[in-house]
Design a protein around this motif. Structure first.
Motif, mmCIF file in Angstrom:
data_model
loop_
_atom_site.group_PDB
_atom_site.id
_atom_site.type_symbol
_atom_site.label_atom_id
_atom_site.label_comp_id
_atom_site.label_asym_id
_atom_site.label_seq_id
_atom_site.Cartn_x
_atom_site.Cartn_y
_atom_site.Cartn_z
ATOM 1 N N VAL A 1 0.839 -1.198 0.000
ATOM 2 C CA VAL A 1 0.000 0.000 0.000
ATOM 3 C C VAL A 1 0.876 1.250 0.000
ATOM 4 N N LEU A 2 0.484 2.224 -0.826
ATOM 5 C CA LEU A 2 1.092 3.549 -0.821
ATOM 6 C C LEU A 2 0.089 4.514 -0.202
ATOM 7 N N ALA B 1 0.910 15.084 -6.641
ATOM 8 C CA ALA B 1 1.955 15.296 -7.633
ATOM 9 C C ALA B 1 3.113 14.311 -7.475
ATOM 10 N N ALA B 2 3.265 13.729 -6.287
ATOM 11 C CA ALA B 2 4.365 12.797 -6.038
ATOM 12 C C ALA B 2 3.979 11.345 -6.278
ATOM 13 N N VAL B 3 2.732 11.102 -6.677
ATOM 14 C CA VAL B 3 2.239 9.732 -6.726
ATOM 15 C C VAL B 3 2.870 8.913 -7.847
ATOM 16 N N ILE B 4 2.906 9.456 -9.062
ATOM 17 C CA ILE B 4 3.339 8.654 -10.206
ATOM 18 C C ILE B 4 4.760 8.118 -10.036
ATOM 19 N N PRO B 5 5.765 8.948 -9.676
ATOM 20 C CA PRO B 5 7.092 8.374 -9.480
ATOM 21 C C PRO B 5 7.143 7.298 -8.409
ATOM 22 N N LEU B 6 6.386 7.498 -7.319
ATOM 23 C CA LEU B 6 6.387 6.501 -6.245
ATOM 24 C C LEU B 6 5.706 5.211 -6.688
ATOM 25 N N VAL B 7 4.614 5.336 -7.447
ATOM 26 C CA VAL B 7 3.929 4.136 -7.944
ATOM 27 C C VAL B 7 4.860 3.351 -8.865
ATOM 28 N N ARG B 8 5.576 4.044 -9.725
ATOM 29 C CA ARG B 8 6.497 3.356 -10.640
ATOM 30 C C ARG B 8 7.664 2.719 -9.900
ATOM 31 N N GLN B 9 8.099 3.358 -8.831
ATOM 32 C CA GLN B 9 9.243 2.845 -8.080
ATOM 33 C C GLN B 9 8.858 1.704 -7.143
ATOM 34 N N ARG B 10 7.735 1.872 -6.417
ATOM 35 C CA ARG B 10 7.367 0.912 -5.366
ATOM 36 C C ARG B 10 6.374 -0.153 -5.840
ATOM 37 N N ARG B 11 5.660 0.092 -6.946
ATOM 38 C CA ARG B 11 4.676 -0.848 -7.500
ATOM 39 C C ARG B 11 3.688 -1.337 -6.439
ATOM 40 N N PRO B 12 2.966 -0.438 -5.768
ATOM 41 C CA PRO B 12 1.997 -0.871 -4.752
ATOM 42 C C PRO B 12 0.798 -1.562 -5.387
ATOM 43 N N ASP B 13 0.154 -2.420 -4.615
ATOM 44 C CA ASP B 13 -1.098 -3.029 -5.057
ATOM 45 C C ASP B 13 -2.257 -2.050 -4.922
ATOM 46 N N VAL B 14 -2.197 -1.221 -3.867
ATOM 47 C CA VAL B 14 -3.269 -0.279 -3.565
ATOM 48 C C VAL B 14 -2.665 1.082 -3.226
ATOM 49 N N VAL B 15 -3.278 2.144 -3.746
ATOM 50 C CA VAL B 15 -2.938 3.505 -3.324
ATOM 51 C C VAL B 15 -4.104 4.041 -2.510
ATOM 52 N N ALA B 16 -3.851 4.395 -1.254
ATOM 53 C CA ALA B 16 -4.855 5.042 -0.411
ATOM 54 C C ALA B 16 -4.683 6.539 -0.614
#
Length: 220
Positions: free
Chosen positions: A5-6, A38-53
């Motif tokens: 989770v992010l 604004a910080a979500v996309i780089p973190l999603v690409r880096q951490r590959r979470p299953d869910v973003v809260a």
């Protein structure tokens, strides 16, 4: 493998509370935090979470724009769970229209938070179905529904698929739909998948919104 989770919220206390609740579970791991969309996309690409809260109201990029950006630019995007203070909020409806999978109230009890994350991770998008229907009825009818009507007409749903969409829009589960139509649950799952594909809907939530905005299903 744990559900990853992010957490995205501009309030540090909210992030800390969610982290404490989620990391107390053996099957959930928080893999990152962000204070703005604004910080979500780089973190999603880096951490590959299953869910973003995802908080819906943030100063630089809100949850609506962040949801659109993730779904538009990330290959195999995560599930997005909107975190909100008020459930009957046009911002929440905007996030669901943008492709969010469901929403979570900030005042939810720890067990409800954990349940929501697990449910979304498993692909059951329609959290709080009554509230989603209320949002669609409240805000969907304020929009020009011509585009939604045209999309529904182009979809060419069969009579049985139309029946299934009406029941999904009323908040019935697959098992409840199967009982109502006197068919097996696997048959219902097949019909639901076909409806989503024909509508170009990401999930059941998107299908419910389309049904209300087009006038295919009326409030009440």
């Amino acid at each position: 493998m744990p559900i990853t989770v992010l957490l995205v919220d501009d309030e540090p206390l909210v992030r800390a509370g969610l982290r404490a609740v989620l990391e107390a579970q053996p099957d959930i791991e928080v893999v990152g935090e962000a204070a703005d969309g604004a910080a979500v996309i780089p973190l999603v690409r880096q951490r590959r979470p299953d869910v973003v809260a995802m908080d819906v109201r943030m100063p630089l990029m809100d949850g609506i724009e962040a949801t659109r950006a993730v779904l538009r630019t990330v290959h195999e995007p995560p599930k997005i769970l909107v975190v909100t203070t008020f459930e009957n909020d046009e911002y929440v409806y905007g996030a669901l229209r943008a492709g969010a999978d469901g929403f979570l109230l900030k005042r939810a009890r720890p067990a409800e938070i954990v349940h929501a994350v697990r449910l979304v991770a498993e692909g059951d998008s329609l959290l709080f179905p009554a509230a989603v229907r209320q949002l669609a009825a409240s805000y969907g009818r304020e929009r020009d529904g011509s585009e939604a009507r045209e999309a529904l007409e182009r979809a060419g749903l069969t009579e049985r698929e139309a029946d299934v969409l009406r029941l999904v829009a009323r908040g019935l589960s697959n098992a409840e739909i199967a009982a109502r139509l006197v068919v097996g649950t696997e048959t219902v799952k097949s019909h639901v998948s076909s409806v989503l594909a024909k509508l170009g809907a990401r999930d059941r939530t998107q299908a419910v919104i389309a049904a209300y905005e087009s006038g295919f299903v009326s409030p009440g």
